[in-house]
Design a protein around this motif. Structure first.
Motif, PDB file in Angstrom:
ATOM      1  N   LEU A  60     -53.321  39.371 -13.464  1.00 11.53           N
ATOM      2  CA  LEU A  60     -54.381  38.809 -12.622  1.00 11.53           C
ATOM      3  C   LEU A  60     -55.325  39.926 -12.191  1.00 11.53           C
ATOM      4  CD1 LEU A  60     -52.115  36.570 -10.349  1.00 11.53           C
ATOM      5  CD2 LEU A  60     -53.438  35.838 -12.342  1.00 11.53           C
ATOM      6  N   ALA A  61     -56.534  39.924 -12.735  1.00 15.77           N
ATOM      7  CA  ALA A  61     -57.512  40.957 -12.406  1.00 15.77           C
ATOM      8  C   ALA A  61     -58.290  40.557 -11.161  1.00 15.77           C
ATOM      9  CB  ALA A  61     -58.467  41.174 -13.578  1.00 15.77           C
ATOM     10  N   SER A  62     -58.285  41.433 -10.163  1.00 15.66           N
ATOM     11  CA  SER A  62     -59.000  41.158  -8.919  1.00 15.66           C
ATOM     12  C   SER A  62     -60.072  42.223  -8.698  1.00 15.66           C
ATOM     13  CB  SER A  62     -58.035  41.151  -7.731  1.00 15.66           C
ATOM     14  OG  SER A  62     -58.747  41.090  -6.508  1.00 15.66           O
ATOM     15  N   LEU A  63     -61.270  41.776  -8.393  1.00 21.09           N
ATOM     16  CA  LEU A  63     -62.364  42.681  -8.042  1.00 21.09           C
ATOM     17  C   LEU A  63     -62.705  42.566  -6.562  1.00 21.09           C
ATOM     18  CD1 LEU A  63     -64.751  42.317 -11.124  1.00 21.09           C
ATOM     19  CD2 LEU A  63     -63.223  44.217 -10.568  1.00 21.09           C
ATOM     20  N   GLY A  64     -61.740  42.097  -5.788  1.00 20.20           N
ATOM     21  CA  GLY A  64     -61.978  41.935  -4.360  1.00 20.20           C
ATOM     22  C   GLY A  64     -61.086  42.794  -3.490  1.00 20.20           C
ATOM     23  N   GLN A  65     -60.419  43.809  -4.085  1.00 22.42           N
ATOM     24  CA  GLN A  65     -59.481  44.617  -3.300  1.00 22.42           C
ATOM     25  C   GLN A  65     -60.179  45.417  -2.209  1.00 22.42           C
ATOM     26  OE1 GLN A  65     -56.997  42.688  -4.505  1.00 22.42           O
ATOM     27  NE2 GLN A  65     -55.765  44.454  -3.901  1.00 22.42           N
ATOM     28  N   ALA A  66     -61.449  45.762  -2.422  1.00 25.38           N
ATOM     29  CA  ALA A  66     -62.181  46.507  -1.393  1.00 25.38           C
ATOM     30  C   ALA A  66     -62.283  45.700  -0.092  1.00 25.38           C
ATOM     31  CB  ALA A  66     -63.574  46.870  -1.900  1.00 25.38           C
ATOM     32  N   ALA A  67     -62.336  44.381  -0.221  1.00 18.97           N
ATOM     33  CA  ALA A  67     -62.421  43.531   0.972  1.00 18.97           C
ATOM     34  C   ALA A  67     -61.158  43.664   1.812  1.00 18.97           C
ATOM     35  CB  ALA A  67     -62.625  42.076   0.556  1.00 18.97           C
ATOM     36  N   PHE A  68     -59.992  43.660   1.175  1.00 19.22           N
ATOM     37  CA  PHE A  68     -58.731  43.810   1.907  1.00 19.22           C
ATOM     38  C   PHE A  68     -58.589  45.230   2.456  1.00 19.22           C
ATOM     39  CE2 PHE A  68     -57.771  40.538  -1.390  1.00 19.22           C
ATOM     40  CZ  PHE A  68     -57.712  39.461  -0.521  1.00 19.22           C
ATOM     41  N   GLY A 102     -54.976  37.203   2.037  1.00 15.06           N
ATOM     42  CA  GLY A 102     -54.711  37.065   0.606  1.00 15.06           C
ATOM     43  C   GLY A 102     -53.977  35.783   0.282  1.00 15.06           C
ATOM     44  N   TRP A 103     -53.043  35.419   1.148  1.00 12.83           N
ATOM     45  CA  TRP A 103     -52.310  34.169   0.957  1.00 12.83           C
ATOM     46  C   TRP A 103     -53.240  32.962   1.080  1.00 12.83           C
ATOM     47  CZ3 TRP A 103     -47.360  32.727  -0.345  1.00 12.83           C
ATOM     48  CH2 TRP A 103     -47.038  31.386  -0.130  1.00 12.83           C
ATOM     49  N   LEU A 104     -54.100  32.974   2.099  1.00 14.92           N
ATOM     50  CA  LEU A 104     -54.978  31.830   2.353  1.00 14.92           C
ATOM     51  C   LEU A 104     -56.009  31.631   1.246  1.00 14.92           C
ATOM     52  CD1 LEU A 104     -55.581  32.208   6.200  1.00 14.92           C
ATOM     53  CD2 LEU A 104     -54.199  30.483   5.036  1.00 14.92           C
ATOM     54  N   ILE A 105     -56.622  32.712   0.808  1.00 18.72           N
ATOM     55  CA  ILE A 105     -57.631  32.545  -0.243  1.00 18.72           C
ATOM     56  C   ILE A 105     -56.990  32.486  -1.628  1.00 18.72           C
ATOM     57  CG2 ILE A 105     -59.333  33.763   1.165  1.00 18.72           C
ATOM     58  CD1 ILE A 105     -59.119  35.995  -1.024  1.00 18.72           C
ATOM     59  N   GLY A 106     -55.742  33.018  -1.714  1.00 28.90           N
ATOM     60  CA  GLY A 106     -55.069  33.022  -3.007  1.00 28.90           C
ATOM     61  C   GLY A 106     -54.696  31.638  -3.491  1.00 28.90           C
ATOM     62  N   ARG A 107     -54.347  30.745  -2.576  1.00 28.84           N
ATOM     63  CA  ARG A 107     -53.946  29.393  -2.977  1.00 28.84           C
ATOM     64  C   ARG A 107     -55.019  28.689  -3.800  1.00 28.84           C
ATOM     65  NH1 ARG A 107     -48.739  28.273  -3.073  1.00 28.84           N
ATOM     66  NH2 ARG A 107     -49.249  26.051  -2.937  1.00 28.84           N
ATOM     67  N   LEU A 117     -61.355  33.591 -12.351  1.00 32.54           N
ATOM     68  CA  LEU A 117     -60.622  34.227 -11.260  1.00 32.54           C
ATOM     69  C   LEU A 117     -61.261  35.561 -10.890  1.00 32.54           C
ATOM     70  CD1 LEU A 117     -58.245  34.570  -9.307  1.00 32.54           C
ATOM     71  CD2 LEU A 117     -56.895  35.444 -11.231  1.00 32.54           C
ATOM     72  N   THR A 118     -61.624  36.350 -11.895  1.00 32.85           N
ATOM     73  CA  THR A 118     -62.246  37.644 -11.639  1.00 32.85           C
ATOM     74  C   THR A 118     -63.549  37.486 -10.873  1.00 32.85           C
ATOM     75  OG1 THR A 118     -61.284  38.483 -13.705  1.00 32.85           O
ATOM     76  CG2 THR A 118     -63.055  39.772 -12.715  1.00 32.85           C
ATOM     77  N   MET A 119     -64.374  36.521 -11.295  1.00 35.91           N
ATOM     78  CA  MET A 119     -65.654  36.295 -10.624  1.00 35.91           C
ATOM     79  C   MET A 119     -65.451  35.761  -9.201  1.00 35.91           C
ATOM     80  SD  MET A 119     -68.078  37.323 -12.564  1.00 35.91           S
ATOM     81  CE  MET A 119     -66.918  38.647 -12.948  1.00 35.91           C
ATOM     82  N   ALA A 120     -64.440  34.933  -9.016  1.00 39.46           N
ATOM     83  CA  ALA A 120     -64.165  34.395  -7.683  1.00 39.46           C
ATOM     84  C   ALA A 120     -63.725  35.506  -6.739  1.00 39.46           C
ATOM     85  CB  ALA A 120     -63.096  33.307  -7.763  1.00 39.46           C
ATOM     86  N   SER A 121     -62.882  36.417  -7.217  1.00 39.80           N
ATOM     87  CA  SER A 121     -62.450  37.536  -6.383  1.00 39.80           C
ATOM     88  C   SER A 121     -63.622  38.468  -6.086  1.00 39.80           C
ATOM     89  CB  SER A 121     -61.310  38.308  -7.062  1.00 39.80           C
ATOM     90  OG  SER A 121     -61.748  38.927  -8.258  1.00 39.80           O
ATOM     91  N   LEU A 122     -64.512  38.630  -7.056  1.00 39.25           N
ATOM     92  CA  LEU A 122     -65.713  39.433  -6.829  1.00 39.25           C
ATOM     93  C   LEU A 122     -66.587  38.809  -5.746  1.00 39.25           C
ATOM     94  CD1 LEU A 122     -67.788  41.632  -7.500  1.00 39.25           C
ATOM     95  CD2 LEU A 122     -68.560  40.209  -9.419  1.00 39.25           C
ATOM     96  N   ILE A 216     -47.753  37.503  -4.919  1.00 38.51           N
ATOM     97  CA  ILE A 216     -48.082  38.853  -5.381  1.00 38.51           C
ATOM     98  C   ILE A 216     -49.512  39.217  -5.018  1.00 38.51           C
ATOM     99  CG2 ILE A 216     -48.878  38.252  -7.715  1.00 38.51           C
ATOM    100  CD1 ILE A 216     -46.717  41.268  -6.639  1.00 38.51           C
ATOM    101  N   PHE A 217     -50.405  38.238  -4.984  1.00 38.52           N
ATOM    102  CA  PHE A 217     -51.771  38.472  -4.533  1.00 38.52           C
ATOM    103  C   PHE A 217     -51.767  38.902  -3.070  1.00 38.52           C
ATOM    104  CE2 PHE A 217     -56.061  37.256  -3.191  1.00 38.52           C
ATOM    105  CZ  PHE A 217     -56.829  37.726  -4.238  1.00 38.52           C
ATOM    106  N   SER A 218     -50.922  38.256  -2.267  1.00 35.96           N
ATOM    107  CA  SER A 218     -50.805  38.592  -0.852  1.00 35.96           C
ATOM    108  C   SER A 218     -50.207  39.981  -0.660  1.00 35.96           C
ATOM    109  CB  SER A 218     -49.934  37.543  -0.154  1.00 35.96           C
ATOM    110  OG  SER A 218     -49.747  37.855   1.204  1.00 35.96           O
ATOM    111  N   ILE A 219     -49.212  40.340  -1.469  1.00 36.54           N
ATOM    112  CA  ILE A 219     -48.596  41.666  -1.376  1.00 36.54           C
ATOM    113  C   ILE A 219     -49.608  42.752  -1.727  1.00 36.54           C
ATOM    114  CG2 ILE A 219     -46.879  43.191  -2.428  1.00 36.54           C
ATOM    115  CD1 ILE A 219     -45.058  40.715  -2.667  1.00 36.54           C
ATOM    116  N   ALA A 220     -50.371  42.530  -2.802  1.00 41.31           N
ATOM    117  CA  ALA A 220     -51.397  43.503  -3.198  1.00 41.31           C
ATOM    118  C   ALA A 220     -52.455  43.647  -2.112  1.00 41.31           C
ATOM    119  CB  ALA A 220     -52.040  43.077  -4.517  1.00 41.31           C
TER     120      ALA A 220
END
Length: 324
Positions: A60-68, A102-107, A117-122, A216-220
């Motif tokens: 699962l590629a995420s481009l939103g890690q900077a937000a967290f 992460g849990w709330l938006i991950g669902r 998914l990548t664009m949504a995380s971006l 795992i999205f929430s853990i990351a």
């Protein structure tokens, strides 16, 4: 001893070795510039471990890690500076709050796949950047930013120097690696690998894929929040530009360069991406060119990442010596 237990034991020995190396560096390195650069590498490595678990083991590629990352930095700083919380409690919230987000938006997000998914995380990352930059009453916005006057402390001990923060960040990295190692070698980790191999087959085997991906999205996200908290206590003064899209790209590059198959790649990737630009300071005219060439060479000749390339090289050398 089974192969799985052998790999787990090797990882624990690797953790012990890393502890010794960090302790040696913390005692012997006195140059403030070197320690500062190493601290930035450690902070990046914490987020990279989480992203390796997410991208490398689950696909699962995420481009939103900077937000967290930013959410962790601002939550820790606000709790300590404006509500006078103990720094350790603020760090705990800085991990829990991004993990909950992460849990709330991950669902909803993780029902998507691939490019969607990548664009949504971006998009999420861009929205949070706008929040960080515009809600100046809380974050200080782009100018003047946020000023944290209280250092990280434990009871009467204040860790307000560069060397002291190196120790704090080292402990945070070691704890993150320990959590990552145990996740990988648990039933949860095996389910993640099955999910990456074939999501349809995993669902057919009874694995609740959306639930596992959300966890795992929430853990990351929580690990990125821990990075942000360490960044806030080390920098003490920052603004929203630190948590923009380039940070997400940098974290993704760290994971790809280090290794997608091992959390140890997070350390290798963070070291290369953070230390290489500093090592090229005296080559300003050619710095970007050399940096780009090194990245391309790693991608071409070490497709599994720097960590696996180094590990395979070492095993071949010792294998040949053993054969002699």
């Amino acid at each position: 001893m089974s192969e799985i237990n052998l790999v787990y034991t090797r990882n624990l020995w690797g953790l012990a070795f890393t502890t010794v190396v960090l302790a040696f560096v913390g005692v012997t390195v006195s140059n403030s510039f070197y320690l500062t650069t190493l601290i930035f590498a450690l902070i990046a490595a914490i987020s990279a471990v989480g992203l390796t678990l997410l991208f490398g083991f689950t696909g699962l590629a995420s481009l939103g890690q900077a937000a967290f990352f930013g959410l962790g930095a601002y939550s820790a700083a606000l709790l300590v500076e404006r509500m006078a919380w103990p720094p350790l409690a603020a760090v705990a919230v800085a991990v829990a709050l991004p993990a909950a987000a992460g849990w709330l938006i991950g669902r909803p997000l993780l029902r998507l796949s691939g490019t969607y998914l990548t664009m949504a995380s971006l998009a999420f990352g861009m929205v949070m950047y706008l929040v960080f930059s515009q809600v100046s009453s809380l974050t200080g916005g782009l100018d003047p930013g946020f000023m944290l006057n209280r250092p990280f402390s434990l009871g009467p001990w204040a860790f307000d120097g560069t060397r002291e923060m190196f120790w704090v960040c080292s402990v945070a990295v070691l704890l993150t690696l320990y959590v990552g190692i145990n996740l990988i070698h648990s039933r949860f980790g095996r389910a993640l690998r099955a999910l990456k191999s074939s999501e349809a087959a995993a669902e057919g085997a009874g694995v609740p894929t959306v639930h596992f991906k959300t966890v795992i999205f929430s853990i990351a996200a929580g690990m990125a929040g821990l990075s942000g908290a360490m960044y806030a206590f080390f920098m003490r003064s920052f603004n929203a530009t630190a948590f923009g899209f380039p940070l997400s790209i940098e974290l993704l590059i760290i994971v790809i360069v280090g290794s997608l198959r091992s959390i140890w790649g997070a350390l290798f990737g963070a070291a290369i991406i953070t230390l290489l630009p500093a090592a090229l300071e005296h080559f300003n005219d050619y710095k970007l060119f050399i940096y780009g060439v090194v990245m391309v060479l790693i991608m071409l000749f070490l497709p599994d990442g720097l960590f696996h390339g180094v590990a395979e090289g070492v095993s071949k050398v010792f294998g040949r010596r053993g054969a002699k």
